[in-house]
Design a protein around this motif. Sequence first.
Motif, short mmCIF file in Angstrom:
data_model
loop_
_atom_site.label_atom_id
_atom_site.label_comp_id
_atom_site.label_asym_id
_atom_site.label_seq_id
_atom_site.Cartn_x
_atom_site.Cartn_y
_atom_site.Cartn_z
N ARG A 745 0.81 -1.21 0.00
CA ARG A 745 0.00 0.00 0.00
C ARG A 745 0.85 1.27 0.00
O ARG A 745 0.39 2.34 -0.39
CB ARG A 745 -0.94 0.00 1.19
CG ARG A 745 -0.25 0.07 2.54
CD ARG A 745 -1.25 0.04 3.68
NE ARG A 745 -1.97 -1.22 3.71
CZ ARG A 745 -3.26 -1.34 3.45
NH1 ARG A 745 -3.96 -0.26 3.12
NH2 ARG A 745 -3.86 -2.51 3.50
N SER A 746 2.14 1.16 0.44
CA SER A 746 2.99 2.35 0.46
C SER A 746 3.26 2.89 -0.94
O SER A 746 3.48 4.08 -1.13
CB SER A 746 4.31 2.03 1.17
OG SER A 746 5.02 1.03 0.46
N PHE A 747 3.27 2.00 -1.97
CA PHE A 747 3.44 2.43 -3.35
C PHE A 747 2.13 2.99 -3.91
O PHE A 747 2.11 4.00 -4.61
CB PHE A 747 3.92 1.27 -4.21
CG PHE A 747 5.24 0.71 -3.79
CD1 PHE A 747 6.32 1.54 -3.52
CD2 PHE A 747 5.43 -0.66 -3.66
CE1 PHE A 747 7.53 1.03 -3.13
CE2 PHE A 747 6.64 -1.18 -3.27
CZ PHE A 747 7.70 -0.33 -3.00
N SER A 753 0.20 11.51 -6.48
CA SER A 753 1.07 12.69 -6.38
C SER A 753 2.52 12.41 -6.75
O SER A 753 3.23 13.32 -7.15
CB SER A 753 1.02 13.25 -4.94
OG SER A 753 1.45 12.27 -4.02
N ALA A 754 2.98 11.19 -6.59
CA ALA A 754 4.41 10.88 -6.79
C ALA A 754 4.60 10.07 -8.06
O ALA A 754 4.04 8.98 -8.19
CB ALA A 754 4.96 10.12 -5.59
N THR A 755 5.39 10.58 -8.97
CA THR A 755 5.67 9.85 -10.20
C THR A 755 6.60 8.66 -9.95
O THR A 755 6.61 7.71 -10.72
CB THR A 755 6.32 10.79 -11.22
OG1 THR A 755 7.52 11.35 -10.65
CG2 THR A 755 5.38 11.92 -11.59
N VAL A 756 7.39 8.74 -8.87
CA VAL A 756 8.31 7.63 -8.55
C VAL A 756 7.52 6.35 -8.28
O VAL A 756 7.83 5.27 -8.78
CB VAL A 756 9.18 7.99 -7.33
CG1 VAL A 756 10.03 6.79 -6.92
CG2 VAL A 756 10.09 9.17 -7.67
N ASP A 757 6.44 6.46 -7.47
CA ASP A 757 5.62 5.29 -7.17
C ASP A 757 4.96 4.76 -8.45
O ASP A 757 4.77 3.55 -8.61
CB ASP A 757 4.55 5.65 -6.13
CG ASP A 757 5.16 5.90 -4.76
OD1 ASP A 757 6.19 5.27 -4.46
OD2 ASP A 757 4.62 6.71 -4.00
#
Length: 826
Positions: A745-747, A753-757
């Motif tokens: 769930r952290s990803f 909002s985060a492109t990294v995830d």
Amino acid sequence: MIFFNKMNLSVRFALTVILLLGVFGMGIALLIRSLSDIEVLLEDESARHVQELSVNSAISREIFELSSRVSLLEQKFLYDEAILSEEGFNIDEQLQRIRALSNDKSFVIKMDDFIVDFHRFLGNSVTLNRILKELATVDTRLGVEIDQLDYALAKSSVEKIVEDPSFEFKNDLDVMSLIRESYLSAGKMAASVRSSITPDTEQVVIIRVLKELNILEMHLSNIRKISPSVSQASLAMQKTIKRYKVSLRKMTANLNQRWLVMSALVGAQNTLIGFVEETEKNVQNSALRISNDLRDDLSDMRGWLFVIGFLSLVIGIALILFMVRHHITKPLNQLKQSFKEIEINNFDNPIDLNRTDEWDVIESAFNRMASRLKKTYLDLENERSKLHTLAHQDPLTGLANRLLIYKSIDTAISEAKRSHQHFALLYLDIDHFKTVNDSMGHSAGDVLLQEVSQRLSNLVEPSDMVSRLGGDEFMMLVHSTQNITEASMLAEAVNEALRQPFLIDNETVFVGSSVGVCLYPDHGDSTETLVRNADTAMYHAKRGGRDNHCTYKDSMTSEAYNLMSKSSGLKQALQNNELFVQYQPQYNSFTGDIYGAEALVRWNHPSKGILLPGDFLDIAEQTGIIVDIDDYVFDIVFNDLQELKQQGLVSNDFSLSVNVSGRKLLSENLLEHLKICHEQAPEITSQITLELTERDMITKLEKCRNFIDQIKKLGFKIAIDDFGTGYSSLATLKHLPIDILKLDRSFVSGLSSATVDYVIIDSILTIARGLHLSAIAEGVETPQQLEALKTLGCQTVQGYLLSYPINRDELIKLLIKQSPPSLPLE
């Protein structure tokens, strides 16, 4: 006088020489007699002294050998009674031989006390051996009676079916399966008493056996008395169970007595060791007495020589003085100096008078005595060093043991009070050590403990102390640390050192450490308080996720009490069926159909209401109750899936997933449990998914692979939970035959909002598709997250946006509707 005057000088000189020769002859005679007395004194006293040392050395060696044999015998109380009797006879024979070595009344009394304590210990061991045999007989008889009950129940059921075809007997067969399972669990746990080495672990095992017997009685009471033969077989089993419990109570009483007897035996042994040390002091006093006696005799001899010299002519005085200095004073000074060297235990300076007269005899006698004393003192020192090491050193790691570090803490407190200084106490436990022991064996666990000991020793100064308390628990007494900041830095260094990989039997092993930190006098002013508070802080660190450290706070004591309360409550919860299962549905993100559901355990606490897993699963992990919870939850899920299939509510593609803990994963009980379930309903095993975590599998990848292969042969599926947050995700995919990846769930939470995830999830889904694995995204809580996952091609999702965890009845309603109310469909 006239005749003397008429004598020529030569005659006078001759007479004078004759007179001097006579006087000197008398002096020489007295000198020879004195030297003879000294020689006799040295020979007699040295012979007696060496005899005392020989006897004391023999006693010391015998006591050391005896303590080793008694220590071995302490581990053999479960062996065959004939072996115990034979070994006891041999040790008793050795005791009598040691007793006969000395006529000292004090020594004889101490030996008699030791012999009495040894016979009590031997008797207790024989009694425990017989109780174990009795327990084995009762266990065998109970197994036979279970077979008889099974036969009677089957026979009676057949007769009932013949009379009434609508007669239902399935529940009786299920109860019989539970009876057999409880019987096997009780037998295995009763057999594990043999490997328990402390009173607490013995009591815990016996309590668990009694719990299984109570469960067995409960299942037995659920057997319907459909015929006299069934009633008779049930009654016979109840009587045997009572005998089983009586044998367990007898074992408990005798185990408690055994530890008291062993304590008395160790006390008697320490008394004997003290006697050896006291005898050594007496031997040193004896050497001093010899020196004093010889000094007195030499003083008397000097007096005689002075009288003879006074009566001699002035001309003979110089000769006498020369003779005295050359033939007496110089050798005596050398002899006296050598005795002083002996008094300070220096035996490496033998006398070298370079003479061929009576002094040569004395020189030889003295050097022989010094050589014998040196050998004897070295033997005594070696024996004392071995006894000291045995009492204060951990035999596996070479570190200080519990006794030594407790003494050192007492000493450190006394010195710190005088100098107003501080010192730190670190209490640490190796994370996942039991997993290494269970998966790789105890020999690998021993190697791991030795390497851990070396790393801990490298972190401290020579003035500090590292101790192994037992099992996988260590304590560090750190004088070089004067404040809590430095202590915390050292604890962090311990965490960092132990999280580095270990190479055990050509296998890479990852563990960690939970460290509790205390500072004197901030966190306690006594040994007991400091150790207790450091232990409490360590458990707080373990509850906080392990592989970290915590400094003691007063609030932790109340938390430790709550931990104990919850641990006890969990056992009662299992017995009272207070645990229940909720299901969080898993959806096809494109069609909205329910793909499956994940089983999540809840605790209906009698006073605190509904508790979530985060409130009690960590405690269950620490206490080992998690294994029973895993079985409990799996049985509920298995039965629920059977009912859903029988009611036609789910298709063959529907799947229920259940979490399996690391403790349960590598146990033989898991495979046996799954095989039983497979035999009951082989058609639904492919619809059950076992969720494992990378952390639990990384410790022993090869063995995990073998276990998973056997599980998959039964038809069950395997999923990696929280994928991407473990130690080595790609290595896990490479080595383990898994079916499903569950994206953590952290990803998912960062997709909006985060492109990294976004990139990470896209990569994981690409890997899953390339390896022909399914992927499930958990923790979907917003429409934006769901749309992003659909864009990435993730087909299966679960989370609060779609559905909260619900009970079975609510799940049935959703299955009937086959569409979540909030899921936007294409």
